[in-house]
Design an enzyme around this catalytic site. Structure first.
Site, mmCIF file in Angstrom:
data_model
loop_
_atom_site.group_PDB
_atom_site.id
_atom_site.type_symbol
_atom_site.label_atom_id
_atom_site.label_comp_id
_atom_site.label_asym_id
_atom_site.label_seq_id
_atom_site.Cartn_x
_atom_site.Cartn_y
_atom_site.Cartn_z
ATOM 1 N N HIS A 98 53.368 31.224 41.014
ATOM 2 C CA HIS A 98 52.086 30.496 40.900
ATOM 3 C C HIS A 98 51.851 30.087 39.457
ATOM 4 C CE1 HIS A 98 49.669 33.913 39.265
ATOM 5 N NE2 HIS A 98 50.501 34.654 39.986
ATOM 6 N N ASP A 100 48.774 28.991 38.342
ATOM 7 C CA ASP A 100 47.399 29.212 37.873
ATOM 8 C C ASP A 100 47.311 30.594 37.236
ATOM 9 O OD1 ASP A 100 47.783 30.459 40.427
ATOM 10 O OD2 ASP A 100 45.613 30.709 40.609
ATOM 11 N N ASP A 132 51.983 36.632 34.095
ATOM 12 C CA ASP A 132 51.402 36.433 35.444
ATOM 13 C C ASP A 132 50.891 35.015 35.600
ATOM 14 O OD1 ASP A 132 50.303 36.831 37.952
ATOM 15 O OD2 ASP A 132 48.533 37.855 37.209
ATOM 16 N N GLU A 166 46.779 31.141 43.400
ATOM 17 C CA GLU A 166 47.072 32.539 43.713
ATOM 18 C C GLU A 166 45.984 33.483 43.213
ATOM 19 O OE1 GLU A 166 48.856 36.553 43.671
ATOM 20 O OE2 GLU A 166 48.000 35.473 41.977
ATOM 21 N N GLU A 167 45.428 33.184 42.051
ATOM 22 C CA GLU A 167 44.395 34.069 41.486
ATOM 23 C C GLU A 167 43.051 33.866 42.173
ATOM 24 O OE1 GLU A 167 45.421 36.348 39.816
ATOM 25 O OE2 GLU A 167 47.100 35.745 38.554
ATOM 26 N N HIS A 228 8.343 51.641 49.793
ATOM 27 C CA HIS A 228 8.007 52.426 48.611
ATOM 28 C C HIS A 228 8.262 53.892 48.936
ATOM 29 C CE1 HIS A 228 5.528 54.368 45.588
ATOM 30 N NE2 HIS A 228 5.343 53.214 44.983
ATOM 31 N N ARG A 343 44.237 51.553 52.471
ATOM 32 C CA ARG A 343 45.566 50.993 52.214
ATOM 33 C C ARG A 343 46.468 51.522 53.309
ATOM 34 N NH1 ARG A 343 45.438 46.864 48.372
ATOM 35 N NH2 ARG A 343 43.451 47.239 47.313
#
Lengths: 478, 478
Positions: A98, A100, A132, A166-167, A228, A343
């Protein structure tokens, strides 16, 4: 002298020109997340296309469409597809990268202007995008240019796919890969992506696994409006109280996920895998130095790696809708949204994960006996990726690494995700190799991003060596 | 006709003029939290001073000093101290009120311009400050004006203290009360504050208790910077995981505080108190209608009132430092700060509360065995206030209420705090009566704030009747 040695020699001689080329691309502030930089992103894509075309490549500029960014409708930057060489007797390698970059402002704390490449005395090439992913993307171009300049026959047909988003979520890319799978990408033998990093700072690696991510919102709501706490504290079911009770049920503070059944689909650790951790360059000492504090859960390096690479984990990211500013506010928030994600690893299925998580939270909420309402929303469910390092594509990558660095690469997995990996594998039905150029301390998304001169130059050698290895490999041996 | 009846009659005749006066003060947008409105706040204080001086009062304008608001250094609005009448044979009553208001923008959802008083067909006077607290503050002035106009001797010496920072933390006020306790406020027999509300919509009340509030920050920190959950999830002690585990230990979802010893200092419910709940105008039906949803913990009205008025409660307000925006972010926050507060009641001591809470959280954190660090900070510890409703000041207020409304007032306590109540009681060593003018549905801090015309007009009668009752009361009988 063999052709690879000749290539290496010319790379050695060209170091300064290569750095100047990197300087030129770093100077184009192709920040995809910044409305005012969209023109620079497109310019960067066009720069790549014109350079490759000058070398003799055929390119196709694909427009992914429009985007609404901060209320402004913008053209998405083009995906540059390319074909360099078209010899039916050669193998075809597809590379992805990429062009960008992440945002960068000197005020963020950079020591130097982010878009002016600085070469330091200790061998760092500092600038936004250096590692990157402009260094690697440029690396493929310099690899081809150097072959041409040296009069070495390019060992493979090279296809490429360079995107400019990509970013910013790779908007539009998946559709293009699907559409071009049997068109532009037809005939691809293997894929190689250089957009991740070594595990440490000195030893190269090949990466053959990524975790998936399933992201959840846990929404609890009750009163019609914020209340409150002086008036209503202790008399109504507070959504925030229900929420913290539920979040606390998700994971213990040793990282063990409490959702029943969640570990059932996890592949067992084999003896071979257990052995493989022996040689990996990874120390807690270096990790703790990066973290600034020793907050590690596990005592042994291999356990930390296993929980990064091959076990599922659950993190709690925050709460939307509650009081989050500084100071004191005595509000009872009426509607709160806890955010957490898992994950995931082989052989977990995202749909099953969502089912288990939702059932567990519904059961736990029922136990609370609250009059509030609760629901769980899976906002994202991306699969893990795992590839055998015995595949000829990896063997070629390993041989090339040993040739350049004189050491067998570590075989690593990553805890995060690179979704395009799976998209290529599934749609092109080919093996994908992750072949990083940079090191763990490059600071890809941070201030003072750098690539070491060593990694950049040796990385260009590595790309060439890898392509020559692929040319000499029997891929059918897989 | 007695002097009080004569006063009532003139009030009845003056209704339209009184509403016009209210329109005039609502039109001054004295928003103390808005830098651009500070001039209006000061103008409002000056308006009050000039009106009282025109009546013959002696005033003293006290400047509390400077304030830094949103980076701008501003003069704090003046505290207007006044003395109306100085007859040693009369009793001296001090009244407090505030002339600043909450912010209000038509875009917030107001049906009409917030600073233009609108009288509706169903008898509401809608406008910012109408009930909080310009209606009551104006009420004292109109009470004195009407007496003068009718030629009725004013029954007491009236002192007043009107501030312009109540909606912004009453900055500077406490110091002035302390400094003037034996000066301007010398000779005060009783204090009366009209800055709270009826419990319901139809029945008047006197308020004799307020809860205190102890506010805490629970800070958990570990890694040196925010981490990526893909890389670090499951391998480090996440501050957010520790935090939700600790917050979940504070209170169960039925509102029962889990801190050992926290209920030990709570005064027992007496039979007399238990009886007193019988006659209070308060229904769950009305409460649920206000809340839009039935999220009430308790089944009986009296239990809801007890948990609002006389039991401690704990609310969780939010988390600072975690991800709080919309969307998904896979961050592991490095440093999080949970915010919670306890409402305290007789006979809890804030210092003891802080000690118990801190000890408990330290013990629970130790059980977690986390490598993160944790600390508890008490950011505020304000005491509860409780006054016997048998005090002659309250008896006078009750008689006056019955005379105006034809009904015995409810004796209420409030779940929230009005810190100035305690400041006056402690520094002037006098009894303080909270005598509300408005009703529970006035929406003091909300859109479409209103005071009912009935409450405004009867409230002005009430103030006069109260002062006459005080004049006739033997305060020494206390």
């Amino acid at each position: 002298m063999g052709s690879v040695e000749k290539y290496f020699e010319l790379v050695e001689q060209s170091q300064q020109q290569f750095i100047e080329q990197l300087r030129e691309v770093v100077a184009i502030p192709s920040v995809s997340g910044d409305v005012s930089r969209r023109g620079d992103v497109i310019r960067m894509g066009e720069w790549l296309q014109s350079k490759w075309e000058a070398l003799g490549a055929t390119c196709k500029r694909v427009e992914p469409g429009k985007q609404n960014l901060d209320g402004v409708v913008l053209d998405l930057p083009p995906v540059i597809l390319g074909q360099y060489g078209n010899d039916p007797s050669k193998k075809t390698v597809l590379v992805y990268g990429h062009y960008d970059v992440q945002p960068a402002l000197i005020e963020d704390g950079w020591d130097t202007d982010p878009f002016t490449l600085v070469e330091t005395e200790d061998g760092r090439l500092v600038g936004r995008g250096s590692t990157d992913d402009k260094g690697p993307v440029l690396g493929w171009l310099l690899c081809a240019e150097t072959h041409k300049q040296a009069g070495i026959e390019f060992p493979v047909n090279l296809k490429f796919c360079f995107e400019g988003m990509e970013e910013s979520g790779s908007e539009g890319l998946d559709d293009i890969i699907v559409a071009e799978a049997d068109e532009w990408f037809k005939g691809t033998d293997v894929v190689c992506i250089s957009d991740n990093y070594w595990l440490g700072k000195t030893k190269p690696c090949l990466t053959h696994g990524l975790r998936g991510v399933s992201y959840f919102h846990l929404i609890v709501e009750g009163p019609g409006a914020d209340l409150h706490s002086g008036v209503f504290g202790g008399t109504v079911h507070e959504p925030m109280v229900d929420l913290v009770h539920l979040l606390a049920k998700l994971v213990d503070n040793k990282g063990r996920i409490q959702v029943p059944g969640i570990y059932d689909q996890v592949a067992a650790v084999t003896d071979a895998e257990e052995q493989s951790y022996e040689s990996v360059e990874f120390t807690h000492e270096a990790l703790v130095a990066d973290l600034k504090n020793d907050v590690l859960i596990h005592g042994a390096e291999r356990d930390t790696l296993k929980h990064r690479w091959r076990f599922p984990t659950l993190s709690i990211h925050g709460v939307e809708g509650a009081f989050h500013a500084s100071g004191d506010k005595t509000v009872i928030p009426a509607r709160v949204r806890g955010k957490f994600s898992l994950r995931t690893v082989p052989n977990m299925e995202p749909a099953r994960v969502a089912e288990l998580v939702t059932k567990y939270l519904n059961d736990e909420f029922a136990k609370l006996g609250s009059k509030n309402s609760m629901r769980v929303v899976e906002t994202h469910g991306g699969r893990w990726w795992f590839s055998s390092p015995d595949h000829p594509n990896f063997v070629a990558g390993a041989r090339a690494t040993e040739r350049v660095y004189g050491v067998k690469p570590d075989l690593t997995r990553e805890g995060g995700s690179i979704p395009v990996t799976l998209t290529f594998e599934e749609n092109l039905k080919t093996n994908v190799l992750l072949l990083p150029m940079g090191a763990s301390d490059d600071g890809a998304h941070s201030i003072n991003e750098k690539i070491d001169k060593r990694n950049f130059i040796q990385g260009i050698k590595l790309f060439g060596a890898y392509l020559h290895e692929i040319a000499a490999t029997d891929l059918a041996a897989e």
